[in-house]
Design a protein around this motif. Sequence first.
Motif, PDB file in Angstrom:
ATOM      1  N   THR A 118       1.636   6.475   6.346  1.00 52.64           N
ATOM      2  CA  THR A 118       0.453   5.807   6.902  1.00 52.64           C
ATOM      3  C   THR A 118       0.092   4.526   6.162  1.00 52.64           C
ATOM      4  OG1 THR A 118      -1.013   7.124   5.503  1.00 52.64           O
ATOM      5  CG2 THR A 118      -0.485   8.015   7.664  1.00 52.64           C
ATOM      6  N   GLU A 119       0.927   4.139   5.187  1.00 51.11           N
ATOM      7  CA  GLU A 119       0.709   2.917   4.417  1.00 51.11           C
ATOM      8  C   GLU A 119      -0.675   2.899   3.760  1.00 51.11           C
ATOM      9  OE1 GLU A 119       1.490  -0.328   7.008  1.00 51.11           O
ATOM     10  OE2 GLU A 119       3.654   0.003   7.040  1.00 51.11           O
ATOM     11  N   GLY A 120      -1.010   4.008   3.116  1.00 52.60           N
ATOM     12  CA  GLY A 120      -2.264   4.066   2.352  1.00 52.60           C
ATOM     13  C   GLY A 120      -3.506   4.091   3.196  1.00 52.60           C
ATOM     14  N   SER A 121      -3.507   4.887   4.265  1.00 52.68           N
ATOM     15  CA  SER A 121      -4.709   5.003   5.091  1.00 52.68           C
ATOM     16  C   SER A 121      -5.810   5.705   4.296  1.00 52.68           C
ATOM     17  CB  SER A 121      -4.398   5.807   6.358  1.00 52.68           C
ATOM     18  OG  SER A 121      -4.216   7.177   6.034  1.00 52.68           O
ATOM     19  N   PRO A 122      -7.078   5.565   4.721  1.00 49.23           N
ATOM     20  CA  PRO A 122      -8.177   6.204   3.992  1.00 49.23           C
ATOM     21  C   PRO A 122      -7.994   7.707   3.800  1.00 49.23           C
ATOM     22  CG  PRO A 122      -9.046   4.622   5.550  1.00 49.23           C
ATOM     23  CD  PRO A 122      -7.575   4.697   5.809  1.00 49.23           C
ATOM     24  N   LEU A 123      -7.540   8.394   4.860  1.00 53.17           N
ATOM     25  CA  LEU A 123      -7.342   9.829   4.740  1.00 53.17           C
ATOM     26  C   LEU A 123      -6.217  10.156   3.774  1.00 53.17           C
ATOM     27  CD1 LEU A 123      -7.817  11.260   8.353  1.00 53.17           C
ATOM     28  CD2 LEU A 123      -9.200  11.722   6.326  1.00 53.17           C
ATOM     29  N   ALA A 124      -5.177   9.325   3.777  1.00 51.99           N
ATOM     30  CA  ALA A 124      -4.069   9.545   2.847  1.00 51.99           C
ATOM     31  C   ALA A 124      -4.529   9.362   1.407  1.00 51.99           C
ATOM     32  CB  ALA A 124      -2.918   8.605   3.170  1.00 51.99           C
ATOM     33  N   LEU A 125      -5.392   8.370   1.172  1.00 52.64           N
ATOM     34  CA  LEU A 125      -5.923   8.148  -0.172  1.00 52.64           C
ATOM     35  C   LEU A 125      -6.789   9.335  -0.620  1.00 52.64           C
ATOM     36  CD1 LEU A 125      -6.891   4.364  -0.007  1.00 52.64           C
ATOM     37  CD2 LEU A 125      -5.048   5.387  -1.345  1.00 52.64           C
ATOM     38  N   LEU A 126      -7.588   9.846   0.312  1.00 51.93           N
ATOM     39  CA  LEU A 126      -8.419  11.005  -0.021  1.00 51.93           C
ATOM     40  C   LEU A 126      -7.546  12.209  -0.358  1.00 51.93           C
ATOM     41  CD1 LEU A 126     -11.146  12.404  -0.217  1.00 51.93           C
ATOM     42  CD2 LEU A 126     -11.031  12.847   2.247  1.00 51.93           C
ATOM     43  N   GLU A 168     -11.820  -0.624  -1.908  1.00 52.47           N
ATOM     44  CA  GLU A 168     -11.405  -1.903  -1.322  1.00 52.47           C
ATOM     45  C   GLU A 168     -11.623  -1.950   0.183  1.00 52.47           C
ATOM     46  OE1 GLU A 168      -7.377  -2.441  -2.491  1.00 52.47           O
ATOM     47  OE2 GLU A 168      -7.809  -2.415  -4.653  1.00 52.47           O
ATOM     48  N   ASN A 169     -11.902  -0.820   0.783  1.00 52.66           N
ATOM     49  CA  ASN A 169     -12.119  -0.739   2.230  1.00 52.66           C
ATOM     50  C   ASN A 169     -13.585  -0.403   2.489  1.00 52.66           C
ATOM     51  OD1 ASN A 169     -12.283   0.131   4.961  1.00 52.66           O
ATOM     52  ND2 ASN A 169     -10.094   0.600   4.963  1.00 52.66           N
ATOM     53  N   ASP A 170     -14.247  -1.230   3.293  1.00 51.14           N
ATOM     54  CA  ASP A 170     -15.677  -1.011   3.561  1.00 51.14           C
ATOM     55  C   ASP A 170     -15.937   0.357   4.192  1.00 51.14           C
ATOM     56  OD1 ASP A 170     -16.303  -3.451   2.528  1.00 51.14           O
ATOM     57  OD2 ASP A 170     -16.337  -4.493   4.470  1.00 51.14           O
ATOM     58  N   GLU A 171     -14.958   0.835   4.980  1.00 57.25           N
ATOM     59  CA  GLU A 171     -15.151   2.103   5.676  1.00 57.25           C
ATOM     60  C   GLU A 171     -15.070   3.298   4.722  1.00 57.25           C
ATOM     61  OE1 GLU A 171     -15.982   2.447   8.840  1.00 57.25           O
ATOM     62  OE2 GLU A 171     -16.013   0.266   9.047  1.00 57.25           O
ATOM     63  N   THR A 172     -14.347   3.130   3.619  1.00 56.50           N
ATOM     64  CA  THR A 172     -14.150   4.258   2.704  1.00 56.50           C
ATOM     65  C   THR A 172     -14.816   4.048   1.347  1.00 56.50           C
ATOM     66  OG1 THR A 172     -12.059   3.300   1.945  1.00 56.50           O
ATOM     67  CG2 THR A 172     -11.956   4.857   3.776  1.00 56.50           C
ATOM     68  N   LYS A 173     -15.527   2.964   1.179  1.00 59.41           N
ATOM     69  CA  LYS A 173     -16.117   2.658  -0.127  1.00 59.41           C
ATOM     70  C   LYS A 173     -17.091   3.732  -0.569  1.00 59.41           C
ATOM     71  CE  LYS A 173     -18.253  -1.069  -2.788  1.00 59.41           C
ATOM     72  NZ  LYS A 173     -18.763  -2.462  -2.769  1.00 59.41           N
TER      73      LYS A 173
END
Length: 458
Positions: free
Chosen positions: A117-125, A149-154
Amino acid sequence: MRAVLKIAAIFAVLLGIAAVAAWLADRPGAIAVEWLGYRIETSVGVLLVALVLLVAVLAALGRLILLVSRGPRILARRRELKRRRQGELALVRGLVAVAAGDARDAKKQAVAAEGATEGSPLALLLAAQAAQLNGDMAAAERAYHLMLENDETKFLGLRGLIVMARRRGDNDTALARAREAQALRPGAPWVASEIFGLQAALGEWRAAEETLVGALRHKLIDNAEGKRHRAVVLVGQADAALARGDTREALSLAETAHTLAPGLIAATTRLARLLATSGKLRKAERLIENAWGESPHPDLADAYAAIAPEASEEEKAKRLQTLAAINPGARESRLLAAEQSLNLRQWAVAREALMVLVTNNEATRRTFDLLAELERREKGDERRAAEWHEKANSGEGEPRWFCDACGHTPAAWAPHCPACHSFDSLHWRAPGAITEILPPPTAPADGTLPAAPVVRAG
């Protein structure tokens, strides 16, 4: 219905073709073409068929050219869709592995999900959760930092970093991160609770009270819980005032705390001691006596004994017997009465109080220990005392302070747990609940730990 309409449409087209063919058969005609020394003669029907075939060939050729030109993009898109599906499957499997506590599979799926997923928010979580499960706190922290770095996951990244800072005891960093989260979502109840709990853990009592008042004003916390929290904060402030020698302020704070939460034992005992220090002995005694009538507790007995420090041991024992008589049917009252009867050598009274507990199946280790002491002191019967001690070893443990967040058992109540610094998490109860046999929580699947659990008992 659709199938019927489709069949009817096909039938109509065939009829049209048949009608055109019949019409051309009735009017055959002829067409001649001369070009470059060649002469071509044919019928109109054959020419029309040839034109139709030519159009079909040209259409097929155009489609082939279009397919060749777009082929790489189509293949790339298909590969991307396949990789995305694999990434989603890895995310699901990884989250299931985290929930199951399977550290190895969680790490494997996190790597697969991050690559797909190229470092998607869910993958980072998932990566952060898998790292925490494997004990790799540095990797978990890196994942949470990437989420900033992502406003949606900050906000979620900040929450994870707050939890990690609290777990390593860095409350200053946790508080700074909590303020960042508050700037993103001022109306989030969790943020207000986190800031409040951290301020209390740092001993910033006035700031904690201001935060609590603001949370109550904006209805981010239940009113009853808010009163309880504020009472605990005031007890902390009273302790701080007493530590710097300001008895008057400590007394005022303790009075307010007791008014807000009469059932908070710490508020009652502190107020009683401060009243006694101020010379208001009878008022301090009534305060403890009223609390004992509602809910007897060893801390209340200790505070009652401390009201008259100059009294002799016999006078103290009689005073405590009087306190126990206020609520005679309570188990703690019977134990207190038995202890003081032993001190006064009133063997029959002590035995009666203890045997009632044995008969009613309310006996604990403390009960059997007192019976052993009674046998030893009254009759010198070491054999019978040993029998009672043996029962004590297998008996139910005495109630004590437990931290609901980490299971720690401190000797005395405090506004926050000495081990994990959770605010207002100490609960007076008997051992044996599941929380005593489980280790402290590592990290829930959402990356959070409770900031300020609310405990109803004193």
